[in-house]
Design a protein around this motif. Structure first.
Motif, PDB file in Angstrom:
ATOM      1  N   UNK A   1      14.711 101.512  85.497  1.00 58.27           N
ATOM      2  CA  UNK A   1      14.413 101.114  84.114  1.00 58.27           C
ATOM      3  C   UNK A   1      15.272 101.931  83.156  1.00 58.27           C
ATOM      4  N   UNK A   2      15.379 103.229  83.408  1.00 56.85           N
ATOM      5  CA  UNK A   2      16.162 104.107  82.521  1.00 56.85           C
ATOM      6  C   UNK A   2      17.623 103.671  82.461  1.00 56.85           C
ATOM      7  N   UNK A   3      18.194 103.366  83.625  1.00 57.93           N
ATOM      8  CA  UNK A   3      19.593 102.912  83.666  1.00 57.93           C
ATOM      9  C   UNK A   3      19.739 101.600  82.890  1.00 57.93           C
ATOM     10  N   UNK A   4      18.776 100.690  83.079  1.00 57.99           N
ATOM     11  CA  UNK A   4      18.837  99.407  82.366  1.00 57.99           C
ATOM     12  C   UNK A   4      18.746  99.635  80.863  1.00 57.99           C
ATOM     13  N   UNK A   5      17.880 100.549  80.440  1.00 58.39           N
ATOM     14  CA  UNK A   5      17.720 100.822  79.010  1.00 58.39           C
ATOM     15  C   UNK A   5      19.011 101.396  78.426  1.00 58.39           C
ATOM     16  N   UNK A   6      19.629 102.329  79.160  1.00 55.96           N
ATOM     17  CA  UNK A   6      20.901 102.896  78.684  1.00 55.96           C
ATOM     18  C   UNK A   6      21.971 101.822  78.593  1.00 55.96           C
ATOM     19  N   UNK A   7      21.988 100.935  79.577  1.00 58.40           N
ATOM     20  CA  UNK A   7      23.006  99.876  79.600  1.00 58.40           C
ATOM     21  C   UNK A   7      22.841  98.935  78.405  1.00 58.40           C
ATOM     22  N   UNK A   8      21.594  98.562  78.114  1.00 61.03           N
ATOM     23  CA  UNK A   8      21.332  97.672  76.974  1.00 61.03           C
ATOM     24  C   UNK A   8      21.700  98.388  75.672  1.00 61.03           C
ATOM     25  N   UNK A   9      21.325  99.661  75.581  1.00 66.26           N
ATOM     26  CA  UNK A   9      21.629 100.430  74.363  1.00 66.26           C
ATOM     27  C   UNK A   9      23.131 100.490  74.134  1.00 66.26           C
ATOM     28  N   UNK A  10      23.875 100.684  75.213  1.00 67.74           N
ATOM     29  CA  UNK A  10      25.339 100.814  75.083  1.00 67.74           C
ATOM     30  C   UNK A  10      25.990  99.492  74.679  1.00 67.74           C
ATOM     31  N   UNK A  11      25.502  98.407  75.231  1.00 72.63           N
ATOM     32  CA  UNK A  11      26.115  97.108  74.929  1.00 72.63           C
ATOM     33  C   UNK A  11      25.649  96.550  73.584  1.00 72.63           C
ATOM     34  N   UNK A  12      24.416  96.839  73.196  1.00 70.53           N
ATOM     35  CA  UNK A  12      23.854  96.213  71.986  1.00 70.53           C
ATOM     36  C   UNK A  12      23.683  97.192  70.823  1.00 70.53           C
ATOM     37  N   UNK A  13      23.982  98.480  71.063  1.00 69.74           N
ATOM     38  CA  UNK A  13      23.995  99.441  69.968  1.00 69.74           C
ATOM     39  C   UNK A  13      22.627  99.934  69.532  1.00 69.74           C
ATOM     40  N   UNK A  14      21.597  99.645  70.310  1.00 63.70           N
ATOM     41  CA  UNK A  14      20.259 100.075  69.927  1.00 63.70           C
ATOM     42  C   UNK A  14      19.378 100.204  71.167  1.00 63.70           C
TER      43      UNK A  14
END
Ligand code: BES
Ligand code: ZN
Length: 456
Positions: free
Chosen positions: A376-389
């Motif tokens: 979950x943490x990796x997925x959250x970081x990935x979304x944050x990096x691609x979507x800026x939030x």
């Protein structure tokens, strides 16, 4: 992850190719609810097999309609993921409300329009595109992968349940990844952490042996449509509460920290009115996010019987029918709810009609997934990096019914719901579409996610 400009360049350079393949995928009318389209399910499965083989997977079609199963294992020391998704779609009717035909994909500068564009073919294809990035750039994937794509998610996953019994022991993995959910809003990235369960049935009320003159016989024979209305009206109160006995007995109150988190989102009446074109309604005493996320509901999806053609006709019809479902929250048992529903409709039926309830769906309990797994943490970081939030963990009201069974069959591994749909995508509705910015940033997020999973 200093390579994001290169990743974005790769995506920009492959947009035409990716859209070309997605258009092919969207052309298959994979309507699992209607048997005459089962040939299309088979064809779409074959097409997916070809796509996966092109990426280096070994692929088998299991069951009928086929579950597409692909396997890629070239990194013995890396984690193994399982991607679950579905290639079937909801019926596209009413067809006259589509601005272009549901299975003739239409591209605008903003979005791709077709049944399944967002739910779930576009989101499934985003994974294949992400994998292609790794194959073209490094010659291999950063993780080992099982791919399980079913053709009956929208109708009860019957084939997949059978396949799971036999094959799940061979699908050992560290985590499951699913992209079949949506953001709360375009500028509020979301990772789904809960889904509602479901029971679904068709209620039929049978009356006289033939249509009767409503003057000659009105007053001496029960009208099946009236009886259906009586039963349906008894199922829910004006306060939005479902009237089945003990229906709320197992339902837990909202956790304080979730309630606090949800209060931060602009999930107010205006938000839902803008999305739906209808004023806010529902269970008294709960906020909209609570009503969707942790409160159960009942809905009627279709209702028919009698004369509905032009002009008037005076009959007492032979029968009346309704399709209805209940959405369930954690700790409610679908089997028990079904039994209560059956008992209730028989008890409420007026004398003089025959009432039957036919199950149209396997049914499933609600699903919850934790936020404290490294996946979950990796997925959250990935979304944050691609979507800026940073993404908000949020419960969704929809269902992916097979997830609980999949979770159990795979020994309880974490399931990450990393979806890129938007609430404006018109899923299950005419003019379904997938916003292209969500597709491109979604692919970017998935590339970061797989990179991150590979390092766990
Ligand atoms: N992708 C949806 C589930 C979903 C919807 C997740 C909205 C998050 C938000 C899925 O394909 C779906 O629509 N499932 C059906 C299952 C039902 C027919 C048993 C649903 O929820 O209606
Ligand atoms: Zn879906």
């Amino acid at each position: 992850m200093e390579d994001s400009p290169l990743i974005r360049d790769w995506i920009n350079g492959h947009k035409g190719e990716i859209l070309g393949a997605l258009v092919e995928f969207l052309r298959f009318p994979t309507i699992s609810a209607q048997h005459k389209y089962w040939g299309a399910l088979e064809e779409a499965a074959q097409w997916l097999k070809g796509q996966l083989e092109g990426l280096g997977f070994s692929v088998r079609l299991l069951g009928e309609p086929p579950v597409v199963y692909g396997y890629y294992a070239k990194a013995p020391n890396k984690p193994t993921l399982l991607l679950y998704g579905h290639y079937d779609v909801q019926p596209p009717e009413p067809l006259e409300l589509w601005e272009s035909p549901p299975f003739a994909p239409r591209l605008t500068t903003e979005a791709i329009y077709a049944r399944g564009a967002s739910d779930d073919k576009g989101q499934v294809y985003a994974h294949l595109a992400a994998w292609r990035y790794f194959i073209e750039t490094y010659g291999e994937l950063p993780v080992n992968l099982h791919v399980v794509l079913e053709g009956q998610e929208e109708t009860g996953s019957e084939s997949l349940y059978v396949v799971l019994e036999k094959h799940a022991p061979e699908w050992r993995c560290d985590a499951v990844i699913v992209s079949d959910t949506a953001f709360f809003a375009e500028n509020i990235p979301t990772l789904t952490v809960g889904l509602r369960g479901l029971v679904y049935g068709e209620l039929s009320v049978e009356g006289p042996a033939r249509d009767l003159h409503s003057g000659t016989f009105g007053g001496v024979v029960e009208n099946p449509i009236w009886a259906l209305c009586v039963i349906l009206a008894a199922l829910k109160g004006p306060d939005g509460r479902v009237h089945l006995p003990d229906f709320y007995a197992a339902v837990r109150p909202v956790a304080k920290d979730e309630r606090r988190l949800w209060r931060q989102l602009p999930a107010n009446a205006a938000h839902y009115e803008a999305l739906t074109g209808a004023p806010l309604s529902g269970e008294v005493g709960f906020t909209p996010l609570e009503r969707i996320g942790i409160r159960p509901t009942i809905e009627i999806h279709g209702i028919w019987g009698g004369y509905t053609g032009e002009g008037s006709k005076t009959i007492i019809p032979t029968s009346a029918h309704a399709k209805l479902s209940l959405r369930l929250v954690p700790h409610q048992d679908p089997a028990e709810v079904w039994q209560r529903l059956e008992e209730f409709i028989h008890r409420m039926a007026p004398p003089g009609v025959k009432v039957t309830l036919r199950r149209l769906h396997t049914g499933a309990p609600a699903f919850e997934t934790p936020t404290d797994s490294p996946y979950y943490q990796v997925a959250a970081e990935a979304v944050a990096k691609a979507f800026g939030r940073w993404p908000v963990p949020l419960r969704e009201g929809g269902s992916i019914p097979v997830l609980t069974a999949l979770h159990k069959a795979l020994g309880g591994v974490p399931i990450v719901l990393i979806g890129f749909g938007l609430p404006t995508d018109a899923v299950h509705s005419p003019n379904e579409h997938f916003k292209l910015t969500q597709l491109w940033q979604g692919i970017e997020a998935l590339i970061y996610a797989y990179q991150g999973f590979g390092k766990l």
